[in-house]
Scaffold this active site. Structure first.
Site, PDB file in Angstrom:
ATOM      1  N   LYS A  58      46.418  37.928  37.996  1.00  0.00           N
ATOM      2  CA  LYS A  58      46.508  39.187  38.734  1.00  0.00           C
ATOM      3  C   LYS A  58      47.880  39.299  39.406  1.00  0.00           C
ATOM      4  O   LYS A  58      48.397  38.309  39.924  1.00  0.00           O
ATOM      5  CB  LYS A  58      45.404  39.221  39.791  1.00  0.00           C
ATOM      6  CG  LYS A  58      45.289  40.537  40.553  1.00  0.00           C
ATOM      7  CD  LYS A  58      44.114  40.448  41.518  1.00  0.00           C
ATOM      8  CE  LYS A  58      43.859  41.734  42.278  1.00  0.00           C
ATOM      9  NZ  LYS A  58      42.693  41.609  43.175  1.00  0.00           N
TER      10      LYS A  58
ATOM     11  N   SER B 230      39.363  45.051  42.654  1.00  0.00           N
ATOM     12  CA  SER B 230      40.757  45.365  42.388  1.00  0.00           C
ATOM     13  C   SER B 230      41.371  44.532  41.258  1.00  0.00           C
ATOM     14  O   SER B 230      42.443  44.857  40.767  1.00  0.00           O
ATOM     15  CB  SER B 230      41.564  45.172  43.668  1.00  0.00           C
ATOM     16  OG  SER B 230      41.509  43.823  44.094  1.00  0.00           O
TER      17      SER B 230
ATOM     18  N   SER C 148      36.352  42.090  44.468  1.00  0.00           N
ATOM     19  CA  SER C 148      37.396  42.321  43.476  1.00  0.00           C
ATOM     20  C   SER C 148      37.468  41.398  42.269  1.00  0.00           C
ATOM     21  O   SER C 148      38.170  41.685  41.319  1.00  0.00           O
ATOM     22  CB  SER C 148      38.754  42.356  44.172  1.00  0.00           C
ATOM     23  OG  SER C 148      38.788  43.445  45.044  1.00  0.00           O
TER      24      SER C 148
END
Length: 487
Positions: free
Chosen positions: A91, A171, A195
């Protein structure tokens, strides 16, 4: 060893689609495939699916170089590390040297960290090859992955791996999509309130949020030190266990027998489910009961109120100060105001301008009030009370875990309205309480909805520091669920 220029053959191609770490490392060890061929194979998958917006940056040349290093090492007869040939997506809020760390926001496009975050470095040391930085909800402040800044022309937002007309969740959007769409076998995301688990559920892979503090948090763009943790995503619980073992340097000591697993079912988490989730989750429960797992109804009366007192006050207060400190510590040369000025996604822009910068929160009556006193209440009163409620519930009923649908809804359609407050609250509802007290949660895929054909996840949450038990239970459940409708 195969000629490096040869492609992975059809038979292996099929095996690689959902290959586990053990299968991949065995292929490499037995010299059936080279690390370089694996890089070529996965980059082909990545290139073919660019329109899902799973990545913010990629570096095939660096991945090939890494692969050649390990291929050379094998040729010299050196021992193979645990993750040799395993490609990983990271990420874009977790530092990896050699890549920008944008956190999904325009102002940080030029920030190139000097050092790799410890949680990633241990994986690289064990032979993992980083393909690139995965897309995410801007600054990780949201759960749809509808990031208006980072996307290919004409397709806004990271898109669902099963149906690109829908969102990926967030996210850690790109991380989940990269795994679910077969672009990489493993990805690392971060989880503040949902997330890692939510996008894993919405795309159909396994996602794990470890106990807060289990993984080093250094070198990660923060939201909240009280709530943030990195977490892995994969196709199987075994892979999650292996990644957890490499990161923590702890072996997971035991396996569970079905006979003694007791799962708590609290009504709060089973309310307001959409039809597909309702049906599939109850089917999964039935399978668990048939397999001899005990399902015990539990009452957690204060849960909703206590959770409400923690969630936003913590994120709004720490969201400001943790980010200011991060910018200073890493000498990024830009202040918070400058970052906010350039935020692209309207939902994130609004959150920063109306709440985080002025340190304001909207109370029950709709008035804007100062967040600081509410923050202190959250940390000193509500958080310990919520943890105590979980501990008492687990103790009174001798529970191993709570079980519930990870998300009450399947992935909504991707559009400009998708990041509404209503969607945010609906999507985060079930994953949020556990995050607020830093406990471990594992989301398992339980097939797809009958009408929507979109993936659905079931989560198990345990008390803090029961990560080993949660993962061991997860393996048993995964076995039981293997028959559920996955198409």
């Amino acid at each position: 060893m195969l000629n490096v220029n040869e492609k992975v053959d059809q038979d292996q191609e099929f095996q690689l689609h959902r290959a586990t770490i053990k299968e991949i490392t065995a292929l490499v060890r037995d010299r059936k495939v080279s690390c370089e061929q694996l890089v070529d194979h996965y980059f082909e998958k990545i290139d073919a699916q660019r329109s899902l917006n799973a990545f913010i940056s990629l570096d095939q040349a660096a991945a090939i170089q890494q692969a050649q290093f390990w291929d050379q090492s094998i040729a010299e007869g050196k021992p193979c590390p645990a993750l040799i040939g395993v490609l990983i997506a990271v990420k874009d809020n977790i530092h990896v040297a050699g890549f920008a760390n944008t956190a999904g926001t325009p102002a940080l496009i030029g920030f190139r960290p000097k050092a790799t975050a410890p949680v990633i470095q241990v994986l690289i040391d064990q032979g993992a090859i980083i393909v690139g930085k995965a897309n995410m909800h801007e600054l990780a402040f949201g759960v749809t992955g509808y990031n208006t800044a980072m996307h290919i022309d004409g397709v806004v937002g990271t898109r669902n791996a099963v149906n690109p007309l829908h969102i990926a969740g967030g996210s850690s959007s790109g991380s989940a999509v990269a795994v679910a769409a077969g672009m990489v076998p493993i990805a690392i995301g971060t989880d503040t309130g949902a997330s890692v688990r939510l996008p894993s559920a919405l795309n159909g892979c396994v996602g794990f949020r470890p106990t807060l503090g289990r993984y080093a948090q250094e070198g990660i763009t923060p939201i909240s030190h009280t709530r943030d943790t990195a977490g892995p995503m994969a196709h199987s619980v075994a892979d999650i266990m292996l990644i957890d073992q490499v990161i923590t340097q702890q072996k997971i000591p035991f396996t569970m027998s079905k006979q003694r697993i007791r799962l708590g079912l609290c009504a709060y988490f089973w309310e307001n489910l959409d039809q597909d989730v309702q049906l599939q989750a109850h089917q999964a429960l039935q399978l668990l009961k048939n397999a001899g797992i005990e399902i015990i109804s539990v009452d957690m009366p204060e849960l909703e109120q206590l959770n409400h007192r923690i969630s936003f006050p913590v994120v709004i207060y720490e969201g400001k100060y943790d980010l200011i400190e991060y910018l200073k510590k890493h000498e990024i040369g830009i202040d918070l105001d400058a970052i906010v000025e350039q935020i692209s996604s309207p939902d994130v822009q609004q959150l920063f301008k109306q709440h985080i910068l002025p340190e304001l929160i909207v109370d029950q009556t709709g008035q804007s009030v100062a967040v600081e006193p509410l923050y202190h209440d959250a940390i000193i009163q509500a958080r310990p009370q919520l943890l105590a409620l979980y501990q008492k519930t687990f103790q009174d009923h001798r529970l191993d875990a709570l079980v519930f649908p990870t998300s009450a809804m399947v992935a909504p359609l991707a559009n400009e309205q998708v990041s509404s407050v209503e969607n945010f609250q609906a999507l985060i509802r079930n994953t949020d309480p556990g995050s607020n007290i830093g406990l471990p949660g594992l989301s398992l895929p339980i097939g797809v909805g009958e009408k929507s054909k979109l993936p659905i996840g079931l989560e198990i949450d345990g008390l803090p520091h029961t990560d080993h038990e949660i993962l061991a239970i997860g393996q048993v459940l995964e076995q039981i669920f293997s028959g559920l409708n996955h198409h």
